[in-house]
Design a protein around this motif. Structure first.
Motif, PDB file in Angstrom:
ATOM      1  N   ILE A 213       0.995  -1.273  -0.030  1.00  0.00           N
ATOM      2  CA  ILE A 213      -0.001   0.003  -0.038  1.00  0.00           C
ATOM      3  C   ILE A 213       0.922   1.204   0.121  1.00  0.00           C
ATOM      4  O   ILE A 213       1.691   1.423   1.033  1.00  0.00           O
ATOM      5  CB  ILE A 213      -0.995   0.153   1.021  1.00  0.00           C
ATOM      6  CG1 ILE A 213      -2.013  -1.190   1.286  1.00  0.00           C
ATOM      7  CG2 ILE A 213      -1.829   1.100   1.086  1.00  0.00           C
ATOM      8  CD1 ILE A 213      -1.396  -2.317   2.121  1.00  0.00           C
ATOM      9  N   TYR A 214       0.721   2.162  -1.080  1.00  0.00           N
ATOM     10  CA  TYR A 214       1.579   3.304  -1.259  1.00  0.00           C
ATOM     11  C   TYR A 214       0.684   4.405  -1.061  1.00  0.00           C
ATOM     12  O   TYR A 214      -0.074   4.704  -1.707  1.00  0.00           O
ATOM     13  CB  TYR A 214       2.158   3.108  -2.617  1.00  0.00           C
ATOM     14  CG  TYR A 214       3.129   4.197  -2.820  1.00  0.00           C
ATOM     15  CD1 TYR A 214       4.204   4.597  -2.221  1.00  0.00           C
ATOM     16  CD2 TYR A 214       2.609   5.159  -3.951  1.00  0.00           C
ATOM     17  CE1 TYR A 214       4.920   5.866  -2.786  1.00  0.00           C
ATOM     18  CE2 TYR A 214       3.289   6.472  -4.245  1.00  0.00           C
ATOM     19  CZ  TYR A 214       4.429   6.735  -3.592  1.00  0.00           C
ATOM     20  OH  TYR A 214       5.416   7.672  -3.957  1.00  0.00           O
ATOM     21  N   ILE A 269      -2.547   1.878  -4.685  1.00  0.00           N
ATOM     22  CA  ILE A 269      -2.081   3.459  -4.486  1.00  0.00           C
ATOM     23  C   ILE A 269      -3.309   4.382  -3.857  1.00  0.00           C
ATOM     24  O   ILE A 269      -4.225   4.364  -4.329  1.00  0.00           O
ATOM     25  CB  ILE A 269      -1.428   4.315  -5.804  1.00  0.00           C
ATOM     26  CG1 ILE A 269      -0.464   3.422  -6.329  1.00  0.00           C
ATOM     27  CG2 ILE A 269      -1.203   5.540  -5.704  1.00  0.00           C
ATOM     28  CD1 ILE A 269       0.107   3.728  -7.628  1.00  0.00           C
ATOM     29  N   ALA A 270      -3.068   5.144  -2.819  1.00  0.00           N
ATOM     30  CA  ALA A 270      -3.877   5.936  -2.274  1.00  0.00           C
ATOM     31  C   ALA A 270      -3.720   7.504  -2.794  1.00  0.00           C
ATOM     32  O   ALA A 270      -2.865   7.823  -3.262  1.00  0.00           O
ATOM     33  CB  ALA A 270      -3.839   6.287  -0.880  1.00  0.00           C
ATOM     34  N   ASP A 271      -4.910   7.619  -3.645  1.00  0.00           N
ATOM     35  CA  ASP A 271      -5.119   8.736  -4.698  1.00  0.00           C
ATOM     36  C   ASP A 271      -5.794   9.966  -3.853  1.00  0.00           C
ATOM     37  O   ASP A 271      -6.800   9.799  -3.242  1.00  0.00           O
ATOM     38  CB  ASP A 271      -6.053   8.301  -5.955  1.00  0.00           C
ATOM     39  CG  ASP A 271      -6.132   9.348  -6.612  1.00  0.00           C
ATOM     40  OD1 ASP A 271      -5.564  10.376  -6.870  1.00  0.00           O
ATOM     41  OD2 ASP A 271      -7.382   9.507  -7.307  1.00  0.00           O
ATOM     42  N   LYS A 285       1.881   9.248  -9.070  1.00  0.00           N
ATOM     43  CA  LYS A 285       2.469   8.538  -8.371  1.00  0.00           C
ATOM     44  C   LYS A 285       2.887   7.136  -9.053  1.00  0.00           C
ATOM     45  O   LYS A 285       4.225   6.356  -8.709  1.00  0.00           O
ATOM     46  CB  LYS A 285       1.568   8.212  -7.027  1.00  0.00           C
ATOM     47  CG  LYS A 285       1.280   8.952  -6.019  1.00  0.00           C
ATOM     48  CD  LYS A 285       0.263   8.656  -4.989  1.00  0.00           C
ATOM     49  CE  LYS A 285       0.143   9.830  -4.019  1.00  0.00           C
ATOM     50  NZ  LYS A 285      -1.000   9.791  -2.936  1.00  0.00           N
ATOM     51  N   VAL A 286       2.219   6.705  -9.965  1.00  0.00           N
ATOM     52  CA  VAL A 286       2.371   5.641 -10.726  1.00  0.00           C
ATOM     53  C   VAL A 286       3.774   6.016 -11.443  1.00  0.00           C
ATOM     54  O   VAL A 286       4.733   4.936 -11.582  1.00  0.00           O
ATOM     55  CB  VAL A 286       1.213   5.238 -11.923  1.00  0.00           C
ATOM     56  CG1 VAL A 286       1.785   4.106 -12.984  1.00  0.00           C
ATOM     57  CG2 VAL A 286       0.165   4.536 -11.155  1.00  0.00           C
ATOM     58  N   ILE A 307      -3.048  -0.290  -8.744  1.00  0.00           N
ATOM     59  CA  ILE A 307      -4.567  -0.070  -8.244  1.00  0.00           C
ATOM     60  C   ILE A 307      -4.673   1.188  -7.623  1.00  0.00           C
ATOM     61  O   ILE A 307      -4.227   1.516  -6.458  1.00  0.00           O
ATOM     62  CB  ILE A 307      -5.124  -1.272  -7.653  1.00  0.00           C
ATOM     63  CG1 ILE A 307      -4.794  -2.560  -8.389  1.00  0.00           C
ATOM     64  CG2 ILE A 307      -6.500  -1.260  -7.050  1.00  0.00           C
ATOM     65  CD1 ILE A 307      -5.406  -3.809  -7.424  1.00  0.00           C
ATOM     66  N   ARG A 308      -5.658   1.869  -8.106  1.00  0.00           N
ATOM     67  CA  ARG A 308      -6.147   2.988  -7.573  1.00  0.00           C
ATOM     68  C   ARG A 308      -7.093   2.999  -6.405  1.00  0.00           C
ATOM     69  O   ARG A 308      -8.185   2.151  -6.594  1.00  0.00           O
ATOM     70  CB  ARG A 308      -6.642   4.060  -8.611  1.00  0.00           C
ATOM     71  CG  ARG A 308      -7.030   5.320  -8.100  1.00  0.00           C
ATOM     72  CD  ARG A 308      -7.783   6.119  -9.343  1.00  0.00           C
ATOM     73  NE  ARG A 308      -8.028   7.566  -8.729  1.00  0.00           N
ATOM     74  CZ  ARG A 308      -9.011   8.205  -9.719  1.00  0.00           C
ATOM     75  NH1 ARG A 308      -9.561   7.617 -10.897  1.00  0.00           N
ATOM     76  NH2 ARG A 308      -9.192   9.408  -9.319  1.00  0.00           N
ATOM     77  N   VAL A 309      -6.965   3.816  -5.279  1.00  0.00           N
ATOM     78  CA  VAL A 309      -8.128   3.665  -4.290  1.00  0.00           C
ATOM     79  C   VAL A 309      -8.184   5.095  -3.701  1.00  0.00           C
ATOM     80  O   VAL A 309      -7.064   5.990  -3.778  1.00  0.00           O
ATOM     81  CB  VAL A 309      -7.881   2.556  -3.305  1.00  0.00           C
ATOM     82  CG1 VAL A 309      -7.824   1.253  -3.627  1.00  0.00           C
ATOM     83  CG2 VAL A 309      -6.508   2.858  -2.385  1.00  0.00           C
ATOM     84  N   LYS A 310      -9.230   5.396  -3.311  1.00  0.00           N
ATOM     85  CA  LYS A 310      -9.184   6.704  -2.262  1.00  0.00           C
ATOM     86  C   LYS A 310      -9.009   6.184  -0.919  1.00  0.00           C
ATOM     87  O   LYS A 310      -9.503   5.201  -0.524  1.00  0.00           O
ATOM     88  CB  LYS A 310     -10.820   7.212  -2.265  1.00  0.00           C
ATOM     89  CG  LYS A 310     -11.466   7.541  -3.769  1.00  0.00           C
ATOM     90  CD  LYS A 310     -10.100   8.680  -4.503  1.00  0.00           C
ATOM     91  CE  LYS A 310     -10.514  10.002  -3.971  1.00  0.00           C
ATOM     92  NZ  LYS A 310      -9.609  10.959  -4.721  1.00  0.00           N
ATOM     93  N   LEU A 311      -8.567   7.007  -0.037  1.00  0.00           N
ATOM     94  CA  LEU A 311      -7.959   6.794   1.362  1.00  0.00           C
ATOM     95  C   LEU A 311      -9.361   6.011   2.085  1.00  0.00           C
ATOM     96  O   LEU A 311      -9.284   5.266   2.800  1.00  0.00           O
ATOM     97  CB  LEU A 311      -7.412   7.689   2.042  1.00  0.00           C
ATOM     98  CG  LEU A 311      -6.526   7.410   3.346  1.00  0.00           C
ATOM     99  CD1 LEU A 311      -5.616   6.407   3.014  1.00  0.00           C
ATOM    100  CD2 LEU A 311      -6.076   8.599   4.053  1.00  0.00           C
TER     101      LEU A 311
END
Length: 337
Positions: A213-214, A269-271, A285-286, A307-311
């Motif tokens: 998790i970044y 990745i937390a976007d 970030k990528v 993989i993109r996620v919102k926090l």
């Protein structure tokens, strides 16, 4: 004889009046005894702020002037239909969860971040909730609010390093008790469990994946170690490579050397873009990860598995199960809906 008759009549009248008073009094006592307190009340809990002694709170009826000091707790309240009990929200970090936008629009916004004490008290709050930070020196200290009759509730899943989805569910049930909407809370939890069971059933025979998790970096990565994020990902067969390495933190700074050694299959990745339609933060970030010479041997980098996620999707709140459904599809390459 007439005299005696009058005296007898007076005694009879007095006796009758006394009997009436006694009967009335008994009726009042009975009514009091037969009228129970509002069903489910009182609800009692305790909180500790900034490591100080615990403060006891109690409600005997639903709060009517509630303020939520974080987006996560705002969405929790709105998911239970409590907008009518709210007089303010604060600290909107990203777009409101789409299914709750209409309810959110009915609640006054007190501040973009945390309101001042004066603005907060203008709403005449009788209840407040949010992340612990909201009631510290960074927000409005709890010690300033409790003397004014403000009951503060902190979700346990936002406090514990052992937090998991079950704890989040229990938080929703507790919120339901406080506001006398236990039926809605129970239905919400049951629906979430059912949705998750379908996901787990589809992936139970698939190989587990290793994920990193970044969040961000300042030379070294800021990432998740233990707690809620790690525990919910396990439910969909995704193991956080930074977990179990002896770091007793939920989030903190790690090292690229460790990430390389652990060789994750996917990088989540937390976007922090301000809109779900704006993926500039994710793309930046990528690119940073792709061009980091230290990371070129990692499977996730070589295969482009980002993989993109919102926090808000991987921290406590109401979005977790929907997010896990989507993440399971992306990580395992399956279709669930």
């Amino acid at each position: 004889m007439g005299k005696w008759s009058k005296h007898s009549m007076r005694l009879a009248v007095a006796a009758a009046l006394a009997a009436m008073l006694i009967t009335a009094g008994c009726g009042q006592d009975t009514a009091k005894k037969d009228t129970p307190s509002a069903q489910g009340y009182p609800v009692v809990w305790s909180e500790s702020f900034d490591g100080n002694d615990k403060v006891e709170f109690k409600v005997t009826e639903p709060p009517t002037h509630a303020v939520s000091m974080s987006q996560a707790t705002t969405e929790m309240m709105l998911a239970l239909g409590l907008e009518k009990n709210m007089v303010g929200t604060a600290f909107l970090e990203e777009e409101v969860y789409a299914p709750l936008q209409g309810a959110y629009d009915k609640v006054p916004v007190l501040a973009e971040q945390w309101p001042s004490y004066e603005v907060f008290m203008t709403a005449k709050p009788d209840f407040a909730t949010g992340w612990p930070t909201a009631f510290s020196k960074r927000g409005i200290e709890a010690s300033k609010l409790t003397p004014n009759g403000v009951r503060i509730w902190l979700p346990e899943s936002m406090l514990s390093t052992q937090a998991d989805l079950e704890m989040n569910f229990q938080d929703m049930l507790m919120l339901g008790k406080i506001f006398n909407v236990s039926d809605k809370a129970e239905m919400w939890v049951a629906d979430q469990r059912k949705q998750l069971e379908l996901v787990e059933g589809k992936i139970k025979d698939l190989p587990r994946k290793r994920v990193f998790i970044y969040d961000s970096e300042d030379g070294e990565p800021f990432t998740a170690f233990e707690g809620y994020t790690t525990n919910i990902l396990r439910l969909i067969g995704a193991d956080n490579v930074m977990s179990g390495l002896g770091v007793d933190k939920t989030w903190g700074k790690g090292s690229w050397e460790t990430v390389v050694e652990q060789n994750p299959d996917y990088i989540i990745i937390a976007d922090y873009g301000n809109s779900i339609r704006n993926d500039d933060d994710f793309r930046a970030k990528v690119e940073k990860l792709r061009t980091n010479p230290q990371l070129q041997s990692i499977k996730a980098i070589q295969e482009g598995n980002f993989i993109r996620v919102k926090l808000s999707e991987i921290t406590p709140g109401v979005r977790t199960v929907d997010a896990l459904t989507r993440l399971a599809e992306e990580i395992h390459g399956i279709e669930l809906k």
